[in-house]
Write a protein that holds these residues in place. Structure first.
Motif, short mmCIF file in Angstrom:
data_model
loop_
_atom_site.label_atom_id
_atom_site.label_comp_id
_atom_site.label_asym_id
_atom_site.label_seq_id
_atom_site.Cartn_x
_atom_site.Cartn_y
_atom_site.Cartn_z
N ILE B 223 0.85 -1.20 0.00
CA ILE B 223 0.00 0.00 0.00
C ILE B 223 0.88 1.24 0.00
O ILE B 223 0.69 2.16 -0.81
N THR B 224 1.86 1.25 0.90
CA THR B 224 2.69 2.45 1.04
C THR B 224 3.49 2.72 -0.23
O THR B 224 3.46 3.81 -0.77
N LEU B 225 4.20 1.69 -0.70
CA LEU B 225 5.15 1.94 -1.77
C LEU B 225 4.47 2.02 -3.13
O LEU B 225 4.94 2.73 -4.02
N LYS B 226 3.39 1.30 -3.33
CA LYS B 226 2.81 1.26 -4.66
C LYS B 226 1.64 2.22 -4.82
O LYS B 226 1.57 2.99 -5.77
N TYR B 227 0.71 2.19 -3.87
CA TYR B 227 -0.51 2.96 -4.09
C TYR B 227 -0.51 4.31 -3.42
O TYR B 227 -1.18 5.24 -3.86
N LEU B 228 0.23 4.43 -2.33
CA LEU B 228 0.19 5.68 -1.59
C LEU B 228 1.22 6.66 -2.12
O LEU B 228 1.00 7.87 -2.18
N MET B 229 2.36 6.13 -2.56
CA MET B 229 3.48 7.01 -2.90
C MET B 229 3.20 7.82 -4.16
O MET B 229 3.43 9.02 -4.18
N LYS B 230 2.66 7.15 -5.20
CA LYS B 230 2.49 7.84 -6.48
C LYS B 230 1.67 9.12 -6.36
O LYS B 230 2.17 10.19 -6.72
N PRO B 231 0.43 9.05 -5.88
CA PRO B 231 -0.33 10.30 -5.82
C PRO B 231 0.26 11.31 -4.84
O PRO B 231 0.16 12.52 -5.07
N SER B 232 0.89 10.80 -3.78
CA SER B 232 1.43 11.74 -2.79
C SER B 232 2.63 12.50 -3.32
O SER B 232 2.92 13.60 -2.85
N LEU B 233 3.32 11.91 -4.29
CA LEU B 233 4.54 12.57 -4.78
C LEU B 233 4.24 13.82 -5.61
O LEU B 233 5.08 14.70 -5.74
N ILE B 234 3.02 13.90 -6.18
CA ILE B 234 2.75 14.97 -7.15
C ILE B 234 3.00 16.39 -6.62
O ILE B 234 3.75 17.14 -7.24
N PRO B 235 2.42 16.77 -5.46
CA PRO B 235 2.69 18.14 -5.01
C PRO B 235 4.17 18.37 -4.74
O PRO B 235 4.71 19.44 -5.03
N MET B 236 4.84 17.33 -4.22
CA MET B 236 6.25 17.48 -3.89
C MET B 236 7.09 17.70 -5.14
O MET B 236 7.99 18.53 -5.16
N ILE B 237 6.76 16.94 -6.21
CA ILE B 237 7.56 17.01 -7.44
C ILE B 237 7.49 18.42 -8.05
O ILE B 237 8.48 18.92 -8.58
N THR B 238 6.33 19.06 -7.94
CA THR B 238 6.20 20.41 -8.49
C THR B 238 7.15 21.37 -7.78
O THR B 238 7.82 22.19 -8.41
N ILE B 239 7.18 21.26 -6.45
CA ILE B 239 8.10 22.10 -5.68
C ILE B 239 9.55 21.73 -6.00
O ILE B 239 10.43 22.58 -6.09
N TYR B 240 9.77 20.42 -6.19
CA TYR B 240 11.11 19.92 -6.51
C TYR B 240 11.65 20.63 -7.75
O TYR B 240 12.79 21.08 -7.78
N ALA B 241 10.80 20.77 -8.78
CA ALA B 241 11.23 21.44 -10.01
C ALA B 241 11.65 22.87 -9.73
O ALA B 241 12.70 23.34 -10.20
N LEU B 242 10.84 23.57 -8.93
CA LEU B 242 11.18 24.96 -8.60
C LEU B 242 12.50 25.01 -7.85
O LEU B 242 13.35 25.87 -8.10
#
Lengths: 294, 316
Positions: B223-242
């Protein structure tokens, strides 16, 4: 007379008490508020409460040069024999002035431009405003501030101008996104129907609803402004000697590392404390305005 | 453009205050400084595409040559920081999110509060003092030990060049020199991203689909690594780019402190000596990095979030 006063205070508490209740329910943000109030008091009363007020200026005492921290000089002394505790206290003055000036110069135009662009979302000038903001956002704030500050004469005022120039577009973008979605709300439509002027709608209908997000961003940004200001000072583009400035103190003190570590480490700790304070405060303000219960 | 409007005569700056007025006038004519600003802008824009980025008044070379010489060192540094950033921010954020309001979560929270509040140049100085001067674990300055020859130039990234040409000891040495400056650059972003990831993990934990997965009896690890991580990463990745795209500016001070012969140090020197062509090139490279980082992140986000992918496909 007494009764009137009481009821005035009553409405005030009713209106803002809810916010205060939410704010103080988070203990960490109370710590942040405490830190900022403490720093502000020190900054305001620096000339009267510091042990060696003369150290803030062009004061040289080579017999007291580079003394390690002691009871007489809790933070030690620098290469000119000036008391570092005193200079840190005066350094807070510059940091807080920087925050106040930068945010008051950049937030107001940023917000007004965002309101205009968001309310007139389909008009050509909305696109012009937002594209200009995008250009400024594409360049990292520190780089923009540095390149502007570098072509101006290095001084505290010019550093503040340079940082402000890098700051306004973020508010334009924030307010634009809020305003462009709120303009389709029923209460805005209703105000338009009864013939309210665009200015009234922008400032009386839309603006109050964006205020929470703006205030949250202002407190969270205060820390970033200090960070960028310190970086400018570190390369010599901020306040000029002998004005005590935390960034300049760190950079000058770093020449005497590691033997005389206190010259740069205490100003560094002071900067970290202020930024930490503003960040904790910002989280509290965020909780205060967010409707969701966490 | 902004640089041109501000006061200060570039020709006078280049030749120094004691140069004769005729020489200054000649250089002004050569640099088209007497033309209107739009004409100057046209000269500059056509130069960018023909490889003539203008002469650096400081190094007396085409700025493009300077960029190609100094940029790889900075790219290497920023890439290393980007890798450290992801490698630490994701585990910290996931851990804090899954164990919300526990001792672990509070520890991560304290680390990230402090990480955000410390200026990168202070981190750099502290790392130099403790791990460099004090414990002698890491080298203090430069990209390589002075006794080691740089590897033959292929990409300009010493670690990669060393690996390609089989000079593993050079690659290891270069990597060793990268650790402290890259970590100093990465700490702030790590702290910020870990907090963002934590809050989106907590949010997604309460979503119906996670409850469904739990009630189906899926192992917590999956659950954590496959289903929870993907959607949770989205907001972080946007900030990561900045964060990545602003690293070129953060690297200004880091390269100064670690004496890193990179593009940011070059840009900083250009700014301090009012070398306009070089300043413009620095701002432009930063803009390009911003666009590249954001484009990559848009692609990654559309991989992570099928809704964005399907929306794009249905519009075609």
């Amino acid at each position: 007379m007494m009764i009137q006063k009481k009821s005035w205070a009553g409405t005030l508490t009713k209106k803002y008490g809810r916010y205060w209740y939410k704010f103080k329910s988070n203990k960490i943000s109370l710590v942040g508020l405490g830190v900022i109030v403490f720093v502000a008091v020190i900054a305001i009363f620096a000339p009267w409460i510091t042990p060696y007020p003369t150290s803030a200026g062009l004061y040289v005492n080579f017999s007291q040069q580079k003394l390690p921290p002691s009871l007489a000089h809790p933070f030690g002394t620098d290469e000119f024999g000036r008391d570092l505790l005193t200079r840190v206290a005066f350094g807070f003055r510059y940091s807080l002035t920087l925050v106040a000036v930068v945010l008051s110069i950049s937030v107001a135009p940023g917000v007004v431009l965002g309101l205009i662009a968001g309310y007139y979302v389909n008009r050509w000038f909305s696109a012009v405003i937002m594209r200009i903001a995008d250009v400024f956002v594409a360049v990292p704030p520190l780089l923009l501030a540095l390149s502007v500050a570098s072509v101006l004469t290095p001084s505290a005022i010019n550093a503040m101008m340079a940082v402000s120039l890098a700051w306004w577009p973020w508010y334009t973008r924030l307010v634009y996104s809020i305003a462009s979605s709120l303009r389709n709300e029923d209460y805005v439509k209703a105000a338009e129907l009864v013939g309210a002027s665009p200015t009234h709608i922008m400032f009386k209908e839309i603006f109050p609803n964006a205020l929470g997000s703006i205030l949250t961003k202002v407190t969270l940004d205060a820390g970033w402004v200090i960070l960028i200001g310190a970086a400018l000072s570190y390369v010599g583009l901020g306040a000029q000697a002998p004005t005590p400035d935390l960034g300049t103190m760190i950079s000058e003190g770093s020449q005497y590392l590691p033997a005389s570590w206190w010259i740069s480490i205490f100003p560094a700790c002071a900067i970290v404390a202020v930024i930490l304070g503003f960040n904790l405060l910002g989280d509290g303000v965020n909780d205060m305005f967010s409707s969701s219960i966490k | 453009m902004i640089a041109r409007v501000l006061p200060g005569d570039p020709a006078r700056l280049a030749l120094g205050p004691r140069a004769p007025q005729q020489a200054v006038d000649a250089l002004r004519a050569e640099l088209h400084l007497n033309d209107p600003i739009f004409v100057q802008y046209w000269y500059w824009l056509s130069g960018v595409f023909t490889g003539n980025w203008g002469i650096s008044l400081f190094t007396q070379r085409n700025v493009l040559i300077d960029v190609s010489e100094f940029l790889p060192a900075t790219v290497e540094l920023i890439l290393a920081a980007a890798i450290i950033d992801l490698a630490l921010a994701i585990p910290l954020g996931m851990l804090a999110g899954r164990m919300a309001n526990t001792f672990v979560d509070n520890t991560v929270r304290i680390i990230s509060y402090i990480g955000i509040a410390i200026p990168a140049f202070v981190v750099a100085i502290i790392l130099q003092l403790t791990l460099g001067y004090g414990l002698h674990i890491f080298p203090i300055i430069g990209r390589l030990d002075q006794s080691i020859q740089p590897p033959p130039r292929i990409t300009g990234l010493y670690v990669i060049d060393g690996l390609i040409t089989g000079n593993f000891s050079v690659a290891a040495n270069a990597l060793w020199h990268l650790v402290l400056p890259a970590f100093a650059l990465a700490l702030g972003p790590i702290a910020q991203e870990a907090r963002i990831l934590r809050s989106s993990v907590v949010e997604n934990l309460n979503k119906d689909y996670t409850l469904a997965e739990i009630s189906h009896g899926l192992p917590e690890r999956i659950i954590t690594l496959k289903y929870l991580m993907k959607p949770s990463l989205i907001p972080m990745i946007t900030i990561y780019a900045l964060d990545i795209s602003s690293q070129i500016a953060n690297a200004f001070l880091i390269e100064l402190i670690f004496n890193w012969p990179g593009f940011s140090r070059y840009g900083l020197n250009a700014m301090l000596s009012k070398d306009l062509n070089a300043i413009v090139a620095t701002v432009m490279v930063a803009g390009i990095m911003f666009v590249v980082a954001n484009t990559i992140v848009d692609l990654v986000v559309s991989y992570l979030d099928p809704r964005i992918r399907f929306q794009a496909e249905s519009e075609e």
